[in-house]
Design a protein around this motif. Sequence first.
Motif, mmCIF file in Angstrom:
data_model
loop_
_atom_site.group_PDB
_atom_site.id
_atom_site.type_symbol
_atom_site.label_atom_id
_atom_site.label_comp_id
_atom_site.label_asym_id
_atom_site.label_seq_id
_atom_site.Cartn_x
_atom_site.Cartn_y
_atom_site.Cartn_z
ATOM 1 N N PHE A 98 0.864 -1.181 0.000
ATOM 2 C CA PHE A 98 0.000 0.000 0.000
ATOM 3 C C PHE A 98 0.893 1.221 0.000
ATOM 4 O O PHE A 98 1.814 1.276 0.791
ATOM 5 N N TYR A 152 -9.923 1.585 1.762
ATOM 6 C CA TYR A 152 -10.088 2.992 2.147
ATOM 7 C C TYR A 152 -11.263 3.258 3.091
ATOM 8 O O TYR A 152 -11.128 4.041 4.032
ATOM 9 N N TYR A 155 -10.900 2.363 6.917
ATOM 10 C CA TYR A 155 -9.741 3.078 7.478
ATOM 11 C C TYR A 155 -10.119 4.549 7.683
ATOM 12 O O TYR A 155 -9.873 5.140 8.731
ATOM 13 N N THR A 156 -10.746 5.119 6.668
ATOM 14 C CA THR A 156 -11.099 6.543 6.738
ATOM 15 C C THR A 156 -12.164 6.778 7.812
ATOM 16 O O THR A 156 -12.088 7.753 8.571
ATOM 17 N N GLN A 159 -10.243 6.627 11.037
ATOM 18 C CA GLN A 159 -9.283 7.718 11.203
ATOM 19 C C GLN A 159 -9.977 9.047 11.500
ATOM 20 O O GLN A 159 -9.530 9.826 12.330
ATOM 21 N N TRP A 160 -11.067 9.295 10.795
ATOM 22 C CA TRP A 160 -11.673 10.625 10.880
ATOM 23 C C TRP A 160 -12.997 10.644 11.644
ATOM 24 O O TRP A 160 -13.520 11.721 11.928
ATOM 25 N N VAL A 171 -7.985 14.399 1.089
ATOM 26 C CA VAL A 171 -7.635 13.528 2.227
ATOM 27 C C VAL A 171 -7.142 12.185 1.697
ATOM 28 O O VAL A 171 -6.006 11.770 1.953
ATOM 29 N N CYS A 172 -7.987 11.489 0.930
ATOM 30 C CA CYS A 172 -7.539 10.201 0.366
ATOM 31 C C CYS A 172 -6.617 10.443 -0.834
ATOM 32 O O CYS A 172 -5.833 9.562 -1.207
ATOM 33 N N ARG A 174 -4.083 12.100 -0.872
ATOM 34 C CA ARG A 174 -2.669 12.120 -0.448
ATOM 35 C C ARG A 174 -1.948 10.838 -0.835
ATOM 36 O O ARG A 174 -0.742 10.819 -0.948
ATOM 37 N N VAL A 175 -2.740 9.764 -0.978
ATOM 38 C CA VAL A 175 -2.123 8.453 -1.216
ATOM 39 C C VAL A 175 -2.129 8.178 -2.727
ATOM 40 O O VAL A 175 -3.192 8.179 -3.347
ATOM 41 N N TYR A 185 6.037 4.572 0.195
ATOM 42 C CA TYR A 185 4.752 5.139 0.589
ATOM 43 C C TYR A 185 4.439 6.441 -0.144
ATOM 44 O O TYR A 185 3.297 6.750 -0.424
ATOM 45 N N ASN A 273 -1.226 -1.109 7.932
ATOM 46 C CA ASN A 273 -2.546 -0.507 8.094
ATOM 47 C C ASN A 273 -3.587 -1.602 8.270
ATOM 48 O O ASN A 273 -3.501 -2.656 7.626
ATOM 49 N N ARG A 282 -3.330 1.665 12.527
ATOM 50 C CA ARG A 282 -2.060 1.184 12.005
ATOM 51 C C ARG A 282 -1.129 0.777 13.141
ATOM 52 O O ARG A 282 -1.255 1.267 14.263
ATOM 53 N N TYR A 312 -4.896 16.520 13.966
ATOM 54 C CA TYR A 312 -5.248 16.762 12.559
ATOM 55 C C TYR A 312 -6.406 17.751 12.482
ATOM 56 O O TYR A 312 -7.445 17.529 13.097
ATOM 57 N N TYR A 350 -3.724 20.573 6.631
ATOM 58 C CA TYR A 350 -3.102 19.261 6.806
ATOM 59 C C TYR A 350 -1.711 19.294 6.160
ATOM 60 O O TYR A 350 -1.509 18.766 5.078
HETATM 61 N N1 UDP Z 1 -6.160 6.044 3.903
HETATM 62 C C1 UDP Z 1 -6.954 4.925 3.754
HETATM 63 N N2 UDP Z 1 -6.392 3.696 3.892
HETATM 64 C C2 UDP Z 1 -5.097 3.522 4.211
HETATM 65 C C3 UDP Z 1 -4.280 4.653 4.360
HETATM 66 C C4 UDP Z 1 -4.839 5.902 4.201
HETATM 67 O O1 UDP Z 1 -8.149 5.046 3.522
HETATM 68 O O2 UDP Z 1 -4.643 2.360 4.333
HETATM 69 C C5 UDP Z 1 -6.773 7.381 3.771
HETATM 70 C C6 UDP Z 1 -7.255 7.911 5.152
HETATM 71 O O3 UDP Z 1 -8.397 8.686 4.976
HETATM 72 C C7 UDP Z 1 -6.061 8.745 5.586
HETATM 73 C C8 UDP Z 1 -5.648 9.369 4.253
HETATM 74 O O4 UDP Z 1 -5.838 8.319 3.289
HETATM 75 O O5 UDP Z 1 -6.401 9.681 6.549
HETATM 76 C C9 UDP Z 1 -4.218 9.866 4.194
HETATM 77 O O6 UDP Z 1 -3.345 8.824 4.586
HETATM 78 P P1 UDP Z 1 -1.897 9.107 5.185
HETATM 79 O O7 UDP Z 1 -1.265 7.798 5.437
HETATM 80 O O8 UDP Z 1 -1.205 10.083 4.328
HETATM 81 O O9 UDP Z 1 -2.285 9.772 6.573
HETATM 82 P P2 UDP Z 1 -1.334 10.366 7.751
HETATM 83 O O10 UDP Z 1 -0.075 9.569 7.761
HETATM 84 O O11 UDP Z 1 -1.177 11.811 7.449
HETATM 85 O O12 UDP Z 1 -2.177 10.115 8.971
#
Ligand code: UDP
Length: 387
Positions: A98, A152, A155-156, A159-160, A171-172, A174-175, A185, A273, A282, A312, A350
């Motif tokens: 990932f 996703y 996890y999202t 996380q949020w 937000v997503c 970023r990946v 990564y 993750n 994670r 965040y 962010y």
């Molecule tokens: N994300 C996800 N699955 C994952 C990793 C990330 O859905 O396995 C989404 C989630 O919403 C996360 C965002 O992508 O907040 C950004 O991920 P990143 O790893 O950059 O977050 P950070 O390290 O800044 O917490």
Amino acid sequence: MFDDVDLLVCGAGPVGCTVAERAAHVLGWNVLVVERRAHLAGNCFDSMHPSGIRIHNYGPHYFRTNDEKLLRYLSRFTDWIPGNYIVKSSVGGRLYPFPINLTTLEQFFGKKLDSAAAERLLHEKQVPVAVPRNSEEFVLSKVGRELYESFYLNYTLKQWGRHPRELAPSVCGRVPVRLSRDERYVDHRFQVMPKDGFTALFTRMLRHRKIRVLLDADFSELGRLVRPRQATVYTGPIDAYFDYSFGPLPYRSLQFDFVAKPVEFAQPCVQINYPNEHAWTRSVEFKHVTRQRHPHTVVCHETPQATGEPYYPVPAPAHQQLYERYRERAAEATNEEQVYFCGRLAQYRYFNTDEAILEALQCFERIRRDCAAPRRQSASSRRLVPA
Ligand code: UDP
């Protein structure tokens, strides 16, 4: 005691340290840095766990940048080791590379692929969305529903504490999603870790005869007593600065559980993750990135939560609107009282660490320009000291 302060800095994180260093080094200003916590380096703080293993106390920081000039600047304060930022995602009891890459797609769909075949496959899966308005639409338009739901969605949500539909596409976004076998990564040109850790880097930045640091100090108290001759840089939460006058901005917090293990390595890479299992998002084994050699290890589980330290800002349109109201107040405070707002919490953005430091450098340049302009009265002649 503090009548000779030119620049008052609230917060000793990456932004505060950078502005303080520049002001002392370039302008010869007397700088006072006020930090609420008992240590420097903000959320980049790293330290030795009782087991003797270096940990990142506020979650992993994977330093990366595309900006060579920034790297050169930071290299005055640290040597570097190569970054080793490899992440896997545990889905259905199996570990997948990932961000999603060619290998992930092969494992997930159970067929051999090359880049062209993977592109065709993704094209079939993608949900057409002209302009994604949120993170769900963004991911669906990139990889389709099965991958979205497996990697996703949950996890999202964890996380949020919000559905990806409620979060900005960034937000997503970023990946990355890759059609190659690149397993890193992030895509950045420079991926490096400070050789002796982040705390050492930021400590060296502040080691200057013109810089004083007060730890365990409350800015809301001290900010009233100290009248800087030039400016104030505030890096804390912007809503707190204005006494939450428009209501609180939402932040996401985390709980970190550090588990020492009597094995050299507990997992195959720095981060695993868990989108669909556990309460934590994670597990992070720092030794993979610090490259410390030790017969034992420490793993950190990160569990998101709504309350606690604000880590965040939550990127969603309603919060952005609320932030804009604070931003207007902040612009007035800058013009009238020379208070500058900079960093993740003060700009409600962010930022990655490199981006935060770049913001700090820009903030410094702005202060320098503003202070050189003849129009100004000194900050101290304007600021009021409440009784
Ligand atoms: N994300 C996800 N699955 C994952 C990793 C990330 O859905 O396995 C989404 C989630 O919403 C996360 C965002 O992508 O907040 C950004 O991920 P990143 O790893 O950059 O977050 P950070 O390290 O800044 O917490």
